[in-house]
Design an enzyme around this catalytic site. Structure first.
Site, PDB file in Angstrom:
ATOM      1  N   CYS A 124      19.343 -22.871  38.141  1.00  0.00           N
ATOM      2  CA  CYS A 124      19.388 -24.303  38.434  1.00  0.00           C
ATOM      3  C   CYS A 124      18.255 -24.721  39.356  1.00  0.00           C
ATOM      4  O   CYS A 124      17.917 -25.906  39.427  1.00  0.00           O
ATOM      5  CB  CYS A 124      20.731 -24.697  39.031  1.00  0.00           C
ATOM      6  SG  CYS A 124      21.143 -23.838  40.564  1.00  0.00           S
ATOM      7  N   HIS A 141       6.450 -12.207  45.638  1.00  0.00           N
ATOM      8  CA  HIS A 141       7.263 -13.376  45.298  1.00  0.00           C
ATOM      9  C   HIS A 141       8.579 -12.959  44.644  1.00  0.00           C
ATOM     10  O   HIS A 141       9.648 -13.452  45.017  1.00  0.00           O
ATOM     11  CB  HIS A 141       6.481 -14.300  44.356  1.00  0.00           C
ATOM     12  CG  HIS A 141       7.274 -15.487  43.894  1.00  0.00           C
ATOM     13  ND1 HIS A 141       7.622 -16.529  44.737  1.00  0.00           N
ATOM     14  CD2 HIS A 141       7.815 -15.789  42.683  1.00  0.00           C
ATOM     15  CE1 HIS A 141       8.332 -17.419  44.070  1.00  0.00           C
ATOM     16  NE2 HIS A 141       8.464 -16.986  42.825  1.00  0.00           N
TER      17      HIS A 141
END
Length: 439
Positions: free
Chosen positions: A50, A98
């Site tokens: 999301c 990351h």
């Protein structure tokens, strides 16, 4: 080859952009099955939640193949709008860092939340099932998952952590006050909806209603919390006395529309109602917010919810960053040893072609061989090749990371004429090209 990641998240793009570039699980599977259509990309994993849509890939050249990876994103989502302002990309070490931060929930909307690690696992599992991971991404994602677990074990970053669902309930409590006299309708019956129901019950909600496209799932979830399942179609007809509606479906379109909401507000005679939409793509049409008496919050509003433990977790995040740096350095060292894998593969493939060619020649002169005899010849020739290659392979591995590393790379290429298979440039460039390479 190089590692390359491309994506957008809640930090770089608002929800209306994220929802246009959300990638369904079916789209992920379809895209990975057709990965071979994208020249320059040899491995890929797609992570879509999301709050983010990201792709991790092994590419021939990061600078040249970034445009290809971007086109892959467009094809996955069916959009080709100009979103460069929202996109980020990372190469090699920064790509590793990351991903490790993502898996450790340091890049999440809610610092320390635990759902992202499961989502990383799921994304990797889908890619493995599709056959789009090999040595590099298998190594990378195994380590990313292990790093996420290590951070949660060795720090208190998850202590008193909240989820998006918890934040949604906190927002409802902040706006409505104590929930003991309130009722809620939940759209959806997945993990997010389940967590929302748990948090509502823990805050003393009076009654829960659940609406899901599959009514049986709505019944199962409602039964767990002594609630009531209502039909998905026309669910708002049951909301005349409900105080808060939380939507968390996986629908690709709006499930709450203005017209039926206006009908609901007519029945409510002006009494306000709270919508908290934690789905991406959004479940509630933004126009609903223009209807009198409707207060609508989407997932981006949750970032403003006060979290009394956030400072404690930020302090733990510093310890998590140290762990991540250790893991980044460790996997960098491991990838250094993988630098010989393509060279070994080329050598093995060349020897295998020679073996098969000679067997074919011999077979034509020995037509009366039995199946058993052919199997024996196959086994014998394989063992000969394996034993001949054993010492060169061991020498290559032993030289990895030493001053002699480049000498052996050049020597093996020259002795076995491995540069004739498409490789050009200096030996140093070739070595760097293969630093992150698939087996």
């Amino acid at each position: 080859m190089q590692l390359l990641s491309l994506g957008l998240n809640h930090k770089t793009a608002p929800v209306d952009v994220r929802e246009r570039f959300a990638i369904s699980k079916q789209a992920v599977r379809d895209g990975l099955e057709n990965l071979n259509e994208y020249e320059g990309i040899s491995e890929a994993v797609i992570l879509s939640t999301c709050n983010r849509s990201e792709m991790y890939a092994v590419v021939d050249d990061a600078q040249e193949d970034l445009a290809t990876l971007k086109q892959f994103l467009f094809d996955l989502t069916g959009n080709e709008e100009d979103i460069d302002a929202y996109l980020y990309s990372f190469v090699d070490e920064e790509c590793i860092r990351h991903l490790f931060r993502v898996a450790s929930s340091l890049d999440s909307l809610v610092l320390g939340e635990g759902q992202i690690l499961s989502q990383v696992k799921d994304a990797y599992a889908i890619a493995r099932e599709a056959g789009t991971t090999s040595t590099v991404l298998n190594t990378l994602f195994h380590r990313a998952i292990a790093t996420g677990k290590r951070v949660r074990t060795e720090t208190r970053i998850a202590y008193n952590s909240v989820s998006v669902s918890y934040a949604a309930v906190e927002l409802a409590r902040e706006k409505l006050g104590p929930l003991e006299q309130s009722s809620a309708l939940i759209f959806g019956a997945g993990k997010m909806a389940e967590l929302t129901a748990e948090h509502l019950v823990s805050h003393g909600i009076k009654k829960i209603y659940v609406a899901n496209r599959h009514f049986e799932k709505a019944q199962d979830l409602a039964a767990r919390f002594h609630g009531e399942a209502v039909p998905f179609e026309g669910a708002l007809k049951h909301a005349a006395d409900i105080d808060v509606i939380v939507t968390s479906t996986g629908a690709p379109h709006y499930v709450v529309k203005p017209w039926e909401t206006r009908q609901l507000m007519t029945k409510r005679k002006g009494r306000p109602i709270f919508f908290i939409d934690i789905a991406v793509p959004r479940d509630v049409d933004p126009e609903v917010s223009n209807i009198k008496g409707v207060i609508l919050y989407n997932i981006d509003a949750l970032e403003a919810v006060v979290d009394e433990h956030v400072q404690e977790r930020q302090a733990e995040a510093r310890g998590a960053e140290r762990i991540i740096e250790e893991e980044v350095q460790s996997i960098e060292d491991k990838f250094q040893y993988l630098s010989f894998r393509p060279l070994m593969a080329l050598l093995s493939e060349r020897c295998e072609r020679i073996r098969l060619r000679e067997i074919h020649r011999a077979s034509s002169k020995l037509p009366d061989l039995t199946k058993s005899e052919r199997r024996q010849i196959e086994h014998m020739t394989r063992m000969i090749v394996r034993k001949i290659l054993r010492m060169p392979m061991m020498k290559l591995n032993a030289s990895a990371g030493t001053p002699n590393e480049q000498f052996y790379i050049d020597a093996m290429r020259a002795l076995f004429k491995l540069d004739t298979i498409g490789e050009t440039g200096t030996s140093e460039k070739r070595h760097n090209h293969y630093r992150y390479a698939e087996q």
